[in-house]
Design a protein around this motif. Structure first.
Motif, PDB file in Angstrom:
ATOM      1  N   ILE A 216      -6.446   8.691  -3.557  1.00  0.00           N
ATOM      2  CA  ILE A 216      -5.113   8.398  -4.116  1.00  0.00           C
ATOM      3  C   ILE A 216      -4.322   7.538  -3.124  1.00  0.00           C
ATOM      4  CG2 ILE A 216      -2.991   9.389  -5.074  1.00  0.00           C
ATOM      5  CD1 ILE A 216      -4.609  11.928  -5.690  1.00  0.00           C
ATOM      6  N   ALA A 217      -4.435   7.887  -1.818  1.00  0.00           N
ATOM      7  CA  ALA A 217      -3.720   7.102  -0.794  1.00  0.00           C
ATOM      8  C   ALA A 217      -4.185   5.643  -0.839  1.00  0.00           C
ATOM      9  CB  ALA A 217      -3.969   7.702   0.584  1.00  0.00           C
ATOM     10  N   ALA A 218      -5.503   5.453  -0.994  1.00  0.00           N
ATOM     11  CA  ALA A 218      -6.037   4.081  -1.077  1.00  0.00           C
ATOM     12  C   ALA A 218      -5.452   3.366  -2.283  1.00  0.00           C
ATOM     13  CB  ALA A 218      -7.563   4.131  -1.164  1.00  0.00           C
ATOM     14  N   GLY A 219      -5.317   4.089  -3.401  1.00  0.00           N
ATOM     15  CA  GLY A 219      -4.712   3.513  -4.610  1.00  0.00           C
ATOM     16  C   GLY A 219      -3.280   3.085  -4.364  1.00  0.00           C
ATOM     17  N   PHE A 220      -2.547   3.938  -3.632  1.00  0.00           N
ATOM     18  CA  PHE A 220      -1.151   3.604  -3.301  1.00  0.00           C
ATOM     19  C   PHE A 220      -1.085   2.357  -2.423  1.00  0.00           C
ATOM     20  CE2 PHE A 220       0.096   7.691  -4.970  1.00  0.00           C
ATOM     21  CZ  PHE A 220       1.436   7.532  -5.297  1.00  0.00           C
TER      22      PHE A 220
ATOM     23  N   THR B 156       7.912   1.489  -1.171  1.00  0.00           N
ATOM     24  CA  THR B 156       7.888   2.891  -1.615  1.00  0.00           C
ATOM     25  C   THR B 156       6.452   3.340  -1.890  1.00  0.00           C
ATOM     26  OG1 THR B 156      10.035   2.521  -2.618  1.00  0.00           O
ATOM     27  CG2 THR B 156       8.892   4.512  -3.286  1.00  0.00           C
ATOM     28  N   ALA B 157       5.688   2.468  -2.533  1.00  0.00           N
ATOM     29  CA  ALA B 157       4.270   2.801  -2.781  1.00  0.00           C
ATOM     30  C   ALA B 157       3.539   2.993  -1.461  1.00  0.00           C
ATOM     31  CB  ALA B 157       3.618   1.688  -3.603  1.00  0.00           C
ATOM     32  N   GLY B 158       3.859   2.148  -0.482  1.00  0.00           N
ATOM     33  CA  GLY B 158       3.239   2.274   0.844  1.00  0.00           C
ATOM     34  C   GLY B 158       3.604   3.595   1.508  1.00  0.00           C
ATOM     35  N   VAL B 159       4.880   3.991   1.364  1.00  0.00           N
ATOM     36  CA  VAL B 159       5.325   5.268   1.944  1.00  0.00           C
ATOM     37  C   VAL B 159       4.578   6.422   1.264  1.00  0.00           C
ATOM     38  CG1 VAL B 159       7.300   6.847   2.150  1.00  0.00           C
ATOM     39  CG2 VAL B 159       7.593   4.426   2.661  1.00  0.00           C
ATOM     40  N   GLY B 160       4.424   6.319  -0.065  1.00  0.00           N
ATOM     41  CA  GLY B 160       3.685   7.344  -0.816  1.00  0.00           C
ATOM     42  C   GLY B 160       2.255   7.454  -0.308  1.00  0.00           C
TER      43      GLY B 160
ATOM     44  N   LEU C 152       4.649  -8.802   6.280  1.00  0.00           N
ATOM     45  CA  LEU C 152       3.474  -8.272   6.980  1.00  0.00           C
ATOM     46  C   LEU C 152       2.687  -7.312   6.088  1.00  0.00           C
ATOM     47  CD1 LEU C 152       4.399  -7.363  10.671  1.00  0.00           C
ATOM     48  CD2 LEU C 152       2.613  -8.879   9.864  1.00  0.00           C
ATOM     49  N   GLY C 153       3.384  -6.734   5.122  1.00  0.00           N
ATOM     50  CA  GLY C 153       2.741  -5.778   4.213  1.00  0.00           C
ATOM     51  C   GLY C 153       1.585  -6.404   3.443  1.00  0.00           C
ATOM     52  N   ILE C 154       1.652  -7.721   3.225  1.00  0.00           N
ATOM     53  CA  ILE C 154       0.573  -8.354   2.450  1.00  0.00           C
ATOM     54  C   ILE C 154      -0.743  -8.423   3.226  1.00  0.00           C
ATOM     55  CG2 ILE C 154       2.080  -9.666   0.900  1.00  0.00           C
ATOM     56  CD1 ILE C 154       1.180 -12.177   2.525  1.00  0.00           C
ATOM     57  N   VAL C 155      -0.698  -8.154   4.538  1.00  0.00           N
ATOM     58  CA  VAL C 155      -1.967  -8.022   5.268  1.00  0.00           C
ATOM     59  C   VAL C 155      -2.232  -6.574   5.666  1.00  0.00           C
ATOM     60  CG1 VAL C 155      -2.316 -10.369   6.127  1.00  0.00           C
ATOM     61  CG2 VAL C 155      -0.795  -8.872   7.359  1.00  0.00           C
ATOM     62  N   VAL C 156      -1.164  -5.828   5.966  1.00  0.00           N
ATOM     63  CA  VAL C 156      -1.343  -4.432   6.404  1.00  0.00           C
ATOM     64  C   VAL C 156      -1.954  -3.586   5.290  1.00  0.00           C
ATOM     65  CG1 VAL C 156      -0.070  -2.318   6.985  1.00  0.00           C
ATOM     66  CG2 VAL C 156       0.436  -4.446   8.182  1.00  0.00           C
ATOM     67  N   PHE C 157      -1.393  -3.665   4.088  1.00  0.00           N
ATOM     68  CA  PHE C 157      -1.871  -2.784   3.019  1.00  0.00           C
ATOM     69  C   PHE C 157      -3.295  -3.121   2.548  1.00  0.00           C
ATOM     70  CE2 PHE C 157       2.748  -1.886   2.619  1.00  0.00           C
ATOM     71  CZ  PHE C 157       2.660  -0.546   2.963  1.00  0.00           C
ATOM     72  N   PRO C 158      -3.652  -4.402   2.387  1.00  0.00           N
ATOM     73  CA  PRO C 158      -5.047  -4.642   2.020  1.00  0.00           C
ATOM     74  C   PRO C 158      -6.031  -4.210   3.105  1.00  0.00           C
ATOM     75  CG  PRO C 158      -3.883  -6.721   2.250  1.00  0.00           C
ATOM     76  CD  PRO C 158      -2.860  -5.643   2.284  1.00  0.00           C
ATOM     77  N   VAL C 159      -5.644  -4.397   4.382  1.00  0.00           N
ATOM     78  CA  VAL C 159      -6.544  -3.965   5.465  1.00  0.00           C
ATOM     79  C   VAL C 159      -6.702  -2.443   5.415  1.00  0.00           C
ATOM     80  CG1 VAL C 159      -6.741  -3.743   7.986  1.00  0.00           C
ATOM     81  CG2 VAL C 159      -6.168  -5.948   6.980  1.00  0.00           C
ATOM     82  N   SER C 160      -5.590  -1.735   5.207  1.00  0.00           N
ATOM     83  CA  SER C 160      -5.655  -0.267   5.135  1.00  0.00           C
ATOM     84  C   SER C 160      -6.455   0.169   3.910  1.00  0.00           C
ATOM     85  CB  SER C 160      -4.240   0.315   5.068  1.00  0.00           C
ATOM     86  OG  SER C 160      -3.571   0.025   6.255  1.00  0.00           O
ATOM     87  N   PHE C 161      -6.238  -0.524   2.798  1.00  0.00           N
ATOM     88  CA  PHE C 161      -6.979  -0.188   1.577  1.00  0.00           C
ATOM     89  C   PHE C 161      -8.477  -0.379   1.783  1.00  0.00           C
ATOM     90  CE2 PHE C 161      -8.932  -2.083  -2.275  1.00  0.00           C
ATOM     91  CZ  PHE C 161      -8.975  -0.942  -3.053  1.00  0.00           C
ATOM     92  N   LEU C 162      -8.861  -1.529   2.348  1.00  0.00           N
ATOM     93  CA  LEU C 162     -10.287  -1.812   2.561  1.00  0.00           C
ATOM     94  C   LEU C 162     -10.891  -0.839   3.584  1.00  0.00           C
ATOM     95  CD1 LEU C 162     -10.209  -5.720   2.545  1.00  0.00           C
ATOM     96  CD2 LEU C 162     -11.165  -4.220   0.785  1.00  0.00           C
TER      97      LEU C 162
ATOM     98  N   LEU D 217      -9.981   2.281   4.040  1.00  0.00           N
ATOM     99  CA  LEU D 217     -10.209   3.553   3.343  1.00  0.00           C
ATOM    100  C   LEU D 217     -11.378   3.435   2.371  1.00  0.00           C
ATOM    101  CD1 LEU D 217      -6.720   5.183   2.620  1.00  0.00           C
ATOM    102  CD2 LEU D 217      -8.324   5.567   4.471  1.00  0.00           C
ATOM    103  N   LEU D 218     -11.509   2.258   1.766  1.00  0.00           N
ATOM    104  CA  LEU D 218     -12.632   2.038   0.851  1.00  0.00           C
ATOM    105  C   LEU D 218     -13.956   2.186   1.616  1.00  0.00           C
ATOM    106  CD1 LEU D 218     -12.111   1.337  -2.101  1.00  0.00           C
ATOM    107  CD2 LEU D 218     -12.763  -1.016  -1.606  1.00  0.00           C
ATOM    108  N   PHE D 219     -13.968   1.635   2.829  1.00  0.00           N
ATOM    109  CA  PHE D 219     -15.161   1.760   3.682  1.00  0.00           C
ATOM    110  C   PHE D 219     -15.412   3.238   4.023  1.00  0.00           C
ATOM    111  CE2 PHE D 219     -16.790   2.169   8.033  1.00  0.00           C
ATOM    112  CZ  PHE D 219     -17.993   1.503   7.915  1.00  0.00           C
ATOM    113  N   VAL D 220     -14.345   3.927   4.406  1.00  0.00           N
ATOM    114  CA  VAL D 220     -14.464   5.353   4.779  1.00  0.00           C
ATOM    115  C   VAL D 220     -14.991   6.157   3.590  1.00  0.00           C
ATOM    116  CG1 VAL D 220     -13.101   7.409   5.371  1.00  0.00           C
ATOM    117  CG2 VAL D 220     -12.690   5.253   6.561  1.00  0.00           C
ATOM    118  N   LEU D 221     -14.473   5.855   2.391  1.00  0.00           N
ATOM    119  CA  LEU D 221     -14.874   6.611   1.201  1.00  0.00           C
ATOM    120  C   LEU D 221     -16.282   6.231   0.728  1.00  0.00           C
ATOM    121  CD1 LEU D 221     -11.468   6.341  -0.683  1.00  0.00           C
ATOM    122  CD2 LEU D 221     -12.502   8.463   0.121  1.00  0.00           C
TER     123      LEU D 221
END
Lengths: 269, 453
Positions: free
Chosen positions: A5-9, A35-39, A90-100, A102-106
């Motif tokens: 879910i966090a990755a989705g956010f 807000t989505a990032g905070v979630g 900066l969010g346009i690079v931080v969130f995709p990096v975090s998403f990817l 988590l995708l790797f971790v999952l």
């Protein structure tokens, strides 16, 4: 499940922030993206909390854990900065990096352990967490440096496109770079101090010289020089950006490659 | 039924030779408005006269005036144009098309320079003039408020106003891409031409901390420096001033480089820090382009700034697409208001008619009802009223949702047996010009007492 879910956010936060950058119409979107990032960060925090409490210590013992914690730290440091300085681009690079991340971790079923014999020492726990926070700060300095160099190129080559209009000023990016490097250096230094105390207690030596130790010292000296050079008025802008990029790569290589492939200091723990 | 009509000429349809003769001098506008308002059927009117357009907006009863109506008016109020045919230049729009055009004009989407802010003020001025002459009413009040709301939303919800399209503004835009905060920056202005003065004005608006002006003519330089709250410095101090400056704007009439490679090398050695942002808008150029070999220098000449302006114009056109969405939303709100307004008299007529029937029936059974206790009589009254409301509710809904008020009026009249004369009489909307046109304008340009959009 929480990580999914966090990755989705994080993905949602990225899409909303990108939408804001591509469309100037919807003023509520940067707020929605953040807000989505905070979630996502809250869910991610909960997931890490459950992991650490179930195990009884916060030592990051594997590559998956280190990457998950890194992506969490990246988002947390970014959100703190966003709150202080409003730098949502900066969010346009931080969130995709975090998403990817988590995708790797999952997605990875097997995991590479950093430690041959996991320790529950609080000093080692603090060391691993602080080093990961340092790496996250260095990554943010790297992103900011890339933005700086892109804007500098636009200004010098006189390219006035849509992206040019969306970037913040060179001076702002340079300040951010300085702040992230300072933060990264502080985390790195503290992380190394804790491991030195642990090493002294365990092996009666403060620095177990191995490949990992040598590389770690190199990274520390590079960041020390970055911080010291910043005190000089002529060390600004592009020079600082290039050194930040080099610093991040060295930091990342030290943690990943040396840990996994070179059998550094961690292999004896 | 009130009809909205707009006719006019603008920079897209009419050459300057005609536009300049059609523009109303301010002192003649009141007379022109009064002349127009005396014409048959005109209830409300507004004339927007600027250097790029003359547009006439009218609200009339029953039918929209045709183009000839406006042509004859223009000929009448511009005797100098007698014998010229204005027909090829005139556009004529009615109903929603007229409203949409007026919204786009007010939001600066129909301007020669898209997004320029003056037109909104000019529309406010035109409305205020009509209002002062009691020539506005409910329709013009509403369309004006919606148009202003649309313009405000376009300016705040799109980036249309953040993209400068003048050379001096473009210089400021570039400055903001380099510096985060101008309050602690030192700006050096070389020369006192129009462009330098405009840039100085914009720099002041940006909140530049310290501004120094250099001019060959010391007296004029000191006067200009005082005007822009800047310091004056002689040209002999140029190198020292460059050492202390963050930004330089150069626009002198000199035919040689005032700032050359040798000077900049010395300046950069002494500065030992930071960025030097230089704008050279002089022709011939005053700054040697070779100085850009120093990594801390950003230099832009007049052609570079024109490139910025052209890029911004393209961006503004893109933003205009998004702005048109906002305009359409405001138009829909206006159309809903108009539809609600046109159905109210019919619903009221029907309600009055059925209430009269109900009372007549109760009167007929007065003898029977009189024998009932008072609370039972009250219940009968409530019951009949409630029954009628329930029966009529779907009809009210149908009236409100009908796209054609004339058709539904005919149907309701036949269906409920409304007297034709009563229906016509009640359905002709009372014009509220006298009441609404006296409402004072608030500072925001909205009519006080009415909710803003």
């Amino acid at each position: 499940m929480l990580l999914k879910i966090a990755a989705g956010f994080y993905l949602g936060a990225f899409i909303l922030l990108l939408w804001d950058i591509l469309s100037s119409r919807h003023k509520a979107v940067p707020w929605a993206g953040i807000t989505a990032g905070v979630g996502g960060a809250l869910l991610h925090t909960l997931s890490l909390f459950i992991l650490f409490t179930s195990r009884g210590h916060v030592t990051l013992i594997s590559l998956k854990e280190a990457i998950s914690f890194f992506s969490w730290a990246l988002v947390i440091v970014f959100l703190f900065l966003e709150h202080q300085r409003k730098a949502h681009i900066l969010g346009i690079v931080v969130f995709p990096v975090s998403f990817l991340s988590l995708l790797f971790v999952l997605g990875v079923s097997t995991d590479s352990s950093f430690l041959k014999s996991p320790t529950t020492s609080i000093l080692i726990s603090l060391h691993s967490v602080l080093i990961d926070l340092g790496l996250a700060s260095a990554a943010l300095a790297f992103f900011v440096s890339c933005f700086y160099l892109i804007l500098d190129m636009f200004l010098r080559k006189k390219i006035f496109n849509y992206f040019f209009n969306k970037l913040p000023s060179l001076e702002f990016l340079d300040h951010l770079n300085q702040e992230f490097n300072g933060l990264g250096f502080a985390f790195l230094t503290l992380g190394l101090i804790f491991v030195m105390i642990w090493s002294y207690r365990t092996y009666a030596t403060i620095w177990p010289w191995g490949q990992k130790g040598s590389w770690a010292l190199l990274v520390w000296f590079l960041y020390l020089s970055l911080v010291l050079l910043r005190r000089r008025r002529d060390f600004r802008g592009k020079q600082a950006a290039y050194l930040s990029i080099a610093g991040f790569f060295l930091f990342a290589v030290t943690i990943l490659a040396v840990n996994l492939y070179m059998g550094g200091g961690h292999s004896v723990f | 039924m009130l009809r909205l009509t707009l006719a006019g000429v603008n920079h897209k349809t009419t050459p300057i030779e005609i536009r300049e003769r059609l523009a109303y001098p301010k002192e003649h506008l009141n007379d022109a408005l009064k002349t127009l308002s005396r014409r048959e059927g005109v209830l409300e009117t507004l004339i927007l006269s600027t250097c790029n357009r003359v547009e006439i907006l009218t609200v009339t009863t029953h039918s929209s005036p045709d183009p000839e109506f406006f042509l004859s008016f223009l000929q009448e109020t511009h005797p100098v144009l007698q014998g010229h045919s204005l027909r090829p230049y005139l556009y004529h729009l009615t109903g929603q098309e007229a409203a949409l055009h007026f919204f786009e004009v007010t939001s600066s989407l129909d301007s020669m320079v898209i997004g320029e802010p003056q037109i909104t003020g000019q529309v406010k001025e035109a409305y205020e003039r009509s209002r002062s002459l009691n020539l506005t009413g409910p329709m013009l009040n509403q369309i004006f408020q919606r148009a202003i709301a649309s313009a405000k939303r376009v300016r705040t919800e799109t980036a249309i106003s953040n993209l400068p399209v003048s050379i001096s503004y473009a210089a400021c835009q570039l400055a903001r891409k380099i510096f985060q905060d101008m309050h602690d920056k030192n700006v050096l202005l070389l020369g006192g031409g129009d462009m330098a003065q405009l840039t100085a004005r914009h720099m002041r608006k940006l909140g530049v901390g310290n501004m120094t002006l250099m001019l060959r003519d010391a007296q004029k330089g000191q006067e200009l420096a005082a005007e822009y709250q800047a310091h004056y410095a002689p040209f002999t101090d140029l190198e020292n001033r460059l050492v202390a400056s963050d930004m330089v704007v150069c626009s002198t009439g000199a035919d040689t480089y005032l700032i050359n490679e040798k000077m900049i090398s010395s300046v950069m050695d002494r500065r030992k820090s930071g960025t030097l942002f230089m704008i050279d808008i002089a022709v011939p150029r005053n700054i040697d382009p070779a100085i850009t070999r120093h990594s801390g220098i950003f230099l832009y000449n007049i052609d570079d700034l024109k490139t910025v302006v052209e890029a911004n114009q393209r961006e503004r056109e893109y933003e205009a697409f998004q702005a048109r969405e906002i305009v359409r939303e405001e138009l829909e709100a206006f159309v809903r208001w108009q539809a609600d307004r046109s159905t109210v008299p019919l619903i009221q007529t029907l309600r009055n008619h059925t209430e009269a029937l109900r009372k007549a029936e109760l009167e007929r059974y007065q003898a029977v009802l009189a024998s009932l206790p008072p609370d039972a009589r009250e219940k009968v009254d409530i019951l009949t009223r409630s029954l009628i409301n329930k029966i009529l509710h779907p009809t009210y809904q149908a009236i409100r949702q009908s796209p054609d008020i004339d058709e539904v009026r005919e149907w309701v009249t036949k269906c409920y047996g409304l007297p034709a004369d009563l229906s016509e009489k009640n359905l002709s909307q009372p014009h509220e010009k006298e009441n609404t046109s006296r409402l004072p304008l608030s500072s925001s340009g909205l009519v006080e007492g009415e909710s803003p959009a």
